[in-house]
Enzyme design. Structure first.
Site, mmCIF file in Angstrom:
data_model
loop_
_atom_site.group_PDB
_atom_site.id
_atom_site.type_symbol
_atom_site.label_atom_id
_atom_site.label_comp_id
_atom_site.label_asym_id
_atom_site.label_seq_id
_atom_site.Cartn_x
_atom_site.Cartn_y
_atom_site.Cartn_z
ATOM 1 N N GLU A 41 -13.945 4.158 10.754
ATOM 2 C CA GLU A 41 -14.650 4.539 9.535
ATOM 3 C C GLU A 41 -14.988 3.262 8.780
ATOM 4 O OE1 GLU A 41 -14.337 7.473 5.623
ATOM 5 O OE2 GLU A 41 -12.490 6.711 6.526
ATOM 6 N N GLU A 66 -12.354 -1.609 5.205
ATOM 7 C CA GLU A 66 -12.624 -1.633 3.775
ATOM 8 C C GLU A 66 -12.615 -3.075 3.285
ATOM 9 O OE1 GLU A 66 -13.760 -0.969 0.303
ATOM 10 O OE2 GLU A 66 -13.474 0.863 1.492
ATOM 11 N N ASP A 93 -15.160 -7.360 6.042
ATOM 12 C CA ASP A 93 -16.559 -7.189 5.673
ATOM 13 C C ASP A 93 -17.289 -6.565 6.862
ATOM 14 O OD1 ASP A 93 -19.330 -7.558 5.165
ATOM 15 O OD2 ASP A 93 -18.922 -9.317 3.942
ATOM 16 N N ASP A 115 -22.371 2.892 -0.176
ATOM 17 C CA ASP A 115 -23.152 2.421 -1.330
ATOM 18 C C ASP A 115 -24.632 2.490 -0.976
ATOM 19 O OD1 ASP A 115 -24.401 0.928 -3.371
ATOM 20 O OD2 ASP A 115 -22.620 -0.315 -3.632
ATOM 21 N N ASP A 151 -24.625 11.883 -0.449
ATOM 22 C CA ASP A 151 -25.253 12.781 -1.425
ATOM 23 C C ASP A 151 -26.552 12.173 -1.940
ATOM 24 O OD1 ASP A 151 -23.902 10.679 -2.950
ATOM 25 O OD2 ASP A 151 -24.504 11.856 -4.695
ATOM 26 N N THR A 188 -14.519 14.261 1.464
ATOM 27 C CA THR A 188 -13.960 13.035 0.904
ATOM 28 C C THR A 188 -13.830 13.192 -0.608
ATOM 29 O OG1 THR A 188 -16.030 11.908 0.383
ATOM 30 C CG2 THR A 188 -15.272 11.784 2.670
ATOM 31 N N GLU A 189 -13.173 12.226 -1.245
ATOM 32 C CA GLU A 189 -13.040 12.267 -2.702
ATOM 33 C C GLU A 189 -14.414 12.248 -3.369
ATOM 34 O OE1 GLU A 189 -9.675 9.967 -0.801
ATOM 35 O OE2 GLU A 189 -11.853 9.818 -0.774
ATOM 36 N N TYR A 190 -15.304 11.404 -2.862
ATOM 37 C CA TYR A 190 -16.644 11.323 -3.435
ATOM 38 C C TYR A 190 -17.416 12.612 -3.176
ATOM 39 C CZ TYR A 190 -15.766 6.336 -3.996
ATOM 40 O OH TYR A 190 -15.234 5.129 -4.368
ATOM 41 N N GLU A 191 -17.223 13.185 -2.016
ATOM 42 C CA GLU A 191 -17.924 14.426 -1.669
ATOM 43 C C GLU A 191 -17.560 15.543 -2.643
ATOM 44 O OE1 GLU A 191 -18.536 17.286 2.282
ATOM 45 O OE2 GLU A 191 -17.551 15.330 2.445
#
Length: 208
Positions: A41, A66, A93, A115, A151, A188-191
Site C-alpha cells: 500500500e 509512508e 518516499d 493526495d 473521493d 479507510t479513515e479518509y473514506e
C-alpha cells in the site's frame, strides 16, 4: 498531525516492524518470517486498511509505505496492538520504490485516497502519474493489479486518462462504491470522513 520529535527513535525501536533506514532494500522477503505473496500500500493513512487486510488474509504479506514519520507511528501502534506478523512498514518516499524493491517482486499495489495535488504544475506528484505507473509496472509481477480509490473526481479522471494512456487494462471500475457496497470493501479513515460529507467514492482495478 503534529510533529513528534521522538518519532524516528520510536520507529527505530520497533525495527522488527518498521524499516526506517532501508535495511531491507532489495531483500524485503527477509523482513517477514514467512515467504508469501507480497502486496504493498503506497500511502498508509492511519493504517486501518492495511491492518484489516492483513487480519483477513494471513496468507499474504503486506508492506505499508509512508513518508510521514508521525503518521507511521499510528500505523505501527495498530500493528503492535493486533499482533500482526504479516505487516511490515517502510518510511520511504514513493519516488524511490524501485531503489527499494526488485523487479517482478510484488503481487498487488493499493493506492487509497492519495493526495490529489490539484494544481497542474504538481501533476507529476500524483501517484497515478506515468512516472509512478512505470515503477509499479516494474515491481509488479505480470498481470498483477493496481487498485485505486479516491473521493476526488479530478484525481479520478486524471488517473483514468493516465492509466489508459499507459496502456493499462481496466479490470473493474466503480463510480460510486458506497451506492451498492461490496462486502469486501474496507473503508479507510479518509473514506469514512469523505463519505459522511456526501462525497462519492471512485474505485479502479487495472493491470498492465
Amino acid at each position: 498531525m503534529r510533529n513528534k520529535p521522538w518519532a524516528i527513535d520510536y520507529l527505530q525501536s520497533n525495527n522488527h516492524i518498521v524499516d526506517v533506514n532501508s535495511t531491507y532494500s532489495k531483500k524485503i522477503k527477509e523482513f517477514f518470517s514467512t515467504d508469501q505473496p507480497l502486496h504493498i500500500e503506497v500511502g498508509t493513512g492511519m493504517g486501518t486498511f492495511i491492518t484489516t487486510l492483513a487480519q483477513r488474509n494471513p496468507d499474504i504479506n503486506y508492506v505499508g509505505i509512508e513518508l510521514d514519520k508521525n503518521v507511521l507511528i499510528r500505523v505501527t501502534e495498530k500493528v503492535l496492538e493486533l499482533g500482526l506478523t504479516n505487516v511490515r512498514l517502510l518510511l520511504l518516499d514513493a519516488n524511490t520504490l524501485m531503489d527499494y524493491f526488485n523487479e517482478d517482486e510484488v503481487d498487488k499495489v493499493y493506492l487509497n485516497f492519495s493526495d490529489p495535488w490539484p494544481k497542474n504544475r504538481h501533476a507529476k506528484r500524483r501517484l497515478t502519474h506515468s512516472n509512478f505507473l512505470t515503477s509499479y509496472k516494474q515491481l509488479l509481477k505480470q498481470d498483477s493489479i493496481v487498485e485505486f480509490k479516491t473521493d476526488n473526481r479530478g484525481l479520478f479522471e486524471f488517473s483514468l486518462m493516465s492509466m489508459n494512456a499507459f496502456g493499462m487494462k481496466f479490470e473493474n471500475l466503480d463510480l460510486d462504491v458506497h451506492d451498492d457496497e461490496h462486502e469486501d470493501n474496507i473503508r479507510t479513515e479518509y473514506e469514512e470522513k469523505f463519505s459522511q460529507r456526501g462525497h462519492k467514492i471512485y474505485w479502479i482495478q487495472a493491470s498492465f
